[in-house]
Design an enzyme around this catalytic site. Structure first.
Site, PDB file in Angstrom:
ATOM      1  N   TYR A  66       0.860  -1.188   0.000  1.00  0.00           N
ATOM      2  CA  TYR A  66       0.000   0.000   0.000  1.00  0.00           C
ATOM      3  C   TYR A  66       0.902   1.247   0.000  1.00  0.00           C
ATOM      4  O   TYR A  66       1.895   1.301   0.739  1.00  0.00           O
ATOM      5  CB  TYR A  66      -0.907  -0.049   1.225  1.00  0.00           C
ATOM      6  N   ASP A  88       0.817  -7.879   6.487  1.00  0.00           N
ATOM      7  CA  ASP A  88      -0.372  -7.030   6.398  1.00  0.00           C
ATOM      8  C   ASP A  88      -1.448  -7.875   5.702  1.00  0.00           C
ATOM      9  O   ASP A  88      -1.355  -8.157   4.512  1.00  0.00           O
ATOM     10  CB  ASP A  88      -0.020  -5.774   5.585  1.00  0.00           C
ATOM     11  N   LYS A 132     -11.056  -1.636   6.572  1.00  0.00           N
ATOM     12  CA  LYS A 132     -11.518  -2.246   5.330  1.00  0.00           C
ATOM     13  C   LYS A 132     -12.532  -3.368   5.622  1.00  0.00           C
ATOM     14  O   LYS A 132     -13.546  -3.118   6.231  1.00  0.00           O
ATOM     15  CB  LYS A 132     -10.312  -2.719   4.519  1.00  0.00           C
TER      16      LYS A 132
HETATM   17  O1  P1T Z   1      -6.106   3.636   6.145  1.00  0.00           O
HETATM   18  P1  P1T Z   1      -5.576   2.900   7.318  1.00  0.00           P
HETATM   19  O2  P1T Z   1      -6.610   2.262   8.172  1.00  0.00           O
HETATM   20  O3  P1T Z   1      -4.596   3.714   8.111  1.00  0.00           O
HETATM   21  O4  P1T Z   1      -4.748   1.638   6.727  1.00  0.00           O
HETATM   22  C1  P1T Z   1      -3.602   1.750   5.954  1.00  0.00           C
HETATM   23  C2  P1T Z   1      -3.478   0.543   5.054  1.00  0.00           C
HETATM   24  C3  P1T Z   1      -2.585  -0.453   5.376  1.00  0.00           C
HETATM   25  N1  P1T Z   1      -2.456  -1.570   4.615  1.00  0.00           N
HETATM   26  C4  P1T Z   1      -3.191  -1.735   3.505  1.00  0.00           C
HETATM   27  C5  P1T Z   1      -3.014  -2.980   2.692  1.00  0.00           C
HETATM   28  C6  P1T Z   1      -4.120  -0.769   3.127  1.00  0.00           C
HETATM   29  O5  P1T Z   1      -4.836  -0.991   2.019  1.00  0.00           O
HETATM   30  C7  P1T Z   1      -4.253   0.415   3.897  1.00  0.00           C
HETATM   31  C8  P1T Z   1      -5.183   1.509   3.498  1.00  0.00           C
HETATM   32  N2  P1T Z   1      -5.500   1.496   2.146  1.00  0.00           N
HETATM   33  C9  P1T Z   1      -6.282   2.401   1.495  1.00  0.00           C
HETATM   34  C10 P1T Z   1      -6.818   3.475   2.074  1.00  0.00           C
HETATM   35  C11 P1T Z   1      -6.489   2.100   0.062  1.00  0.00           C
HETATM   36  O6  P1T Z   1      -7.360   2.724  -0.592  1.00  0.00           O
HETATM   37  O7  P1T Z   1      -5.806   1.210  -0.455  1.00  0.00           O
END
Ligand code: P1T
Length: 396
Positions: free
Chosen positions: A110, A184, A209
Site C-alpha cells: 500500500y 499485512d 476495510k
Molecule cells: O487507512 P488505514 O486504516 O490507516 O490503513 C492503511 C493501510 C494499510 N495496509 C493496507 C493494505 C491498506 O490498504 C491500507 C489503506 N489502504 C487504502 C486506504 C487504500 O485505498 O488502499
C-alpha cells in the site's frame, strides 16, 4: 473455539467466534447481549496503583478489550491490539525496532506503508529496503542487510500478486532467524488466510476495510502469539496512545459478526465481475487470483480459502480515457479505500500509490491505465453493466 475433529476437515468456528468471543453478557451487571459503549476515560480504582484492568482509557477500556479478544480468536492469536488506524498500527509495530535497525519491505505494498517506511521511519534512524518478495533469490540476497523486521502483504495492493508466505518465512528464518516477520493481511482477513498459522510473528490489519466492512470506522490492529512481542506492543499501544475510541470499537465488533457472510459474497461477486471484465473488448488484462489466467492461480488455490473481493484491471485505452471511465461510473463510486459493502474504484497511480516514486510504481506494474476495484455486495450483474457502460462512454 476448539475445532472438534469428528466434524472433519473444513469445519471451523470462525462465525461463532466472530459473534460470541469477547461479548459474554455475564461480564456486564445488566447482562447486555451487545456490549454497552463505555465512554469514560477514567475508572474508579481501589488502590493508588496502575494495577487495575481498567484505569485510564488509553491503557484499556471495556469496548477495546471485548474487540481485542474477538480479533485474537479470529486470527488464531494469543493476543491482539487495536489502534486508531492501519497506519497507527504500522507505526506502533515499527517502535519494536531501534534506531540503526533495517526493515526489509516488499516493493508491492500500500502506498501509505511505502511512504511511512521511506519518509517517516527513516527519521527515527530506521532504514527500509524494498524488494520483490516474489523473487525468492532476490529476497534471500536482500536479507544480507540483516533486517530486524520483514514486512509484506500476502495479496498485494493494488496488483493482487500472491506472496508465497510459507516460502518467504522459510527463507527469512533460515538466514535471519530473529527478524520479526510481519504480514499485512488487510486484503484477505483471517477468514481467507491466517498468517500466524504459517509461522509469521505479527499480523497487521487495516480494520478500516473488510474487518469493519461498512466504511464508517478507521482502525488498525496487530496480533501475535509471542508473549514477549505482545508485551511490547501493549506497552507501545499505551505509551504512544494511537488508540481507537470506544464507539469505533463497538462499531467494528458489530461489523465482525457478519465478516464471514460478507466475505463469501464479496468473493463470489468479484469472481463474476472479474470473469465479465476478462471477456470485455475494452479491457487489456484482468488481475484476479481466482482466474486461471492469474500467474499465481495455483498458489492462490493452495493457500487461500477463496480469492477475495478485489479485482484490478488494465483499461485498453489512454490514461485520460481511464480517468473518464472512472468518472462515468454510476453505481460504483470513485474513491479511496476498499472492503465496504459498497463498490469502490480508484486509479492507484494518482490516488493510493501516488506517493510512490515513478520507478517504484513502474517496477510493480502500476500504470496510468491500471484500475483497482473493490467489489461490493451489490448485484454483480448491475456492477458489470455499470463498468461496461462507463467503458463505452469513455473509449468508443
Ligand atoms: O487507512 P488505514 O486504516 O490507516 O490503513 C492503511 C493501510 C494499510 N495496509 C493496507 C493494505 C491498506 O490498504 C491500507 C489503506 N489502504 C487504502 C486506504 C487504500 O485505498 O488502499
Amino acid at each position: 473455539m476448539e475445532q472438534p475433529e469428528e466434524f472433519g476437515e473444513g469445519f471451523d468456528s470462525f462465525s461463532t467466534d466472530a459473534i460470541h468471543t469477547g461479548v459474554d453478557p455475564m461480564q456486564w451487571s445488566h447482562r447486555a447481549v451487545v456490549p454497552p459503549i463505555t465512554l469514560a476515560t477514567t475508572f474508579q480504582i481501589a488502590e493508588p496503583t496502575r494495577g487495575a484492568r481498567f484505569y485510564y482509557s488509553r491503557g484499556n477500556n471495556p469496548n477495546r478489550s471485548c474487540l481485542e479478544e474477538c480479533l485474537a480468536a479470529l486470527e488464531g492469536a494469543k493476543s491482539a491490539y487495536c489502534f486508531a488506524s492501519g497506519m497507527a498500527a504500522t507505526m506502533t509495530a515499527t517502535h519494536l525496532l531501534t534506531s540503526g535497525d533495517n526493515v526489509l519491505c516488499s516493493a508491492d505494498v500500500y502506498g501509505g506503508v511505502f511512504r511511512y517506511f521511506k519518509y517517516c521511519a527513516v527519521k527515527m534512524g530506521i532504514s527500509t529496503t524494498f524488494v520483490d518478495f516474489l523473487d525468492l533469490a532476490k529476497l534471500e540476497a536482500a536479507l544480507d542487510c540483516k533486517p530486524k523486521m520483514v514486512w509484506f502483504e500476502v495479496v498485494t495492493n493494488p496488483t493482487l500478486k500472491i506472496t508465497d508466505i510459507e516460502a518467504v518465512v522459510a527463507v527469512v528464518r533460515k538466514k535471519v532467524p530473529d527478524a520479526l516477520i510481519c504480514v499485512d493481511n488487510t486484503f484477505l482477513t483471517p477468514y481467507l488466510l491466517r498468517p500466524l498459522d504459517l509461522g509469521v510473528d505479527i499480523v497487521m490489519h487495516s480494520i478500516t476495510k473488510y474487518m469493519n466492512g461498512h466504511s464508517d470506522v478507521l482502525m488498525g490492529s496487530l496480533a501475535t502469539n509471542d508473549a514477549n512481542i505482545a508485551q511490547q506492543i501493549k506497552f507501545f499501544q499505551m505509551a504512544l496512545g494511537a488508540v481507537p475510541s470506544p464507539f469505533d470499537c463497538f462499531m467494528v465488533q458489530r461489523g465482525l459478526k457478519t465478516l464471514a457472510i460478507r466475505l463469501r459474497e464479496h468473493c463470489s461477486n468479484a469472481k463474476v465481475v472479474a470473469e465479465y471484465l476478462e471477456n470485455h473488448p475494452l479491457i487489456d488484462k484482468v488481475l484476479y487470483p481466482g482466474l486461471a489466467s492469474h500467474s499465481q492461480y495455483g498458489l492462490a488455490k493452495r493457500i487461500l480459502r477463496d480469492n477475495g473481493g478485489m479485482v484490478s484491471f488494465y483499461v485498453k485505452g489512454s490514461g485520460e480515457q481511464t480517468k473518464t471511465f472512472l468518472k462515468n461510473l454510476k453505481i460504483i463510486s470513485l474513491g479511496f479505500s476498499l472492503g465496504g459493502y459498497e463498490s469502490l474504484a480508484e486509479l492507484p497511480c494518482t490516488m493510493t500509490h501516488s506517493m510512490m516514486t515513478d520507478e517504484a510504481r513502474d517496477a510493480i506494474g502500476i500504470t496510468n491505465t491500471l484500475v483497482r476495484l473493490s467489489v461490493g455486495l451489490e448485484n454483480p450483474t448491475d456492477l458489470s453493466r455499470d463498468l461496461d457502460s462507463a467503458l463505452k462512454t469513455a473509449i468508443l
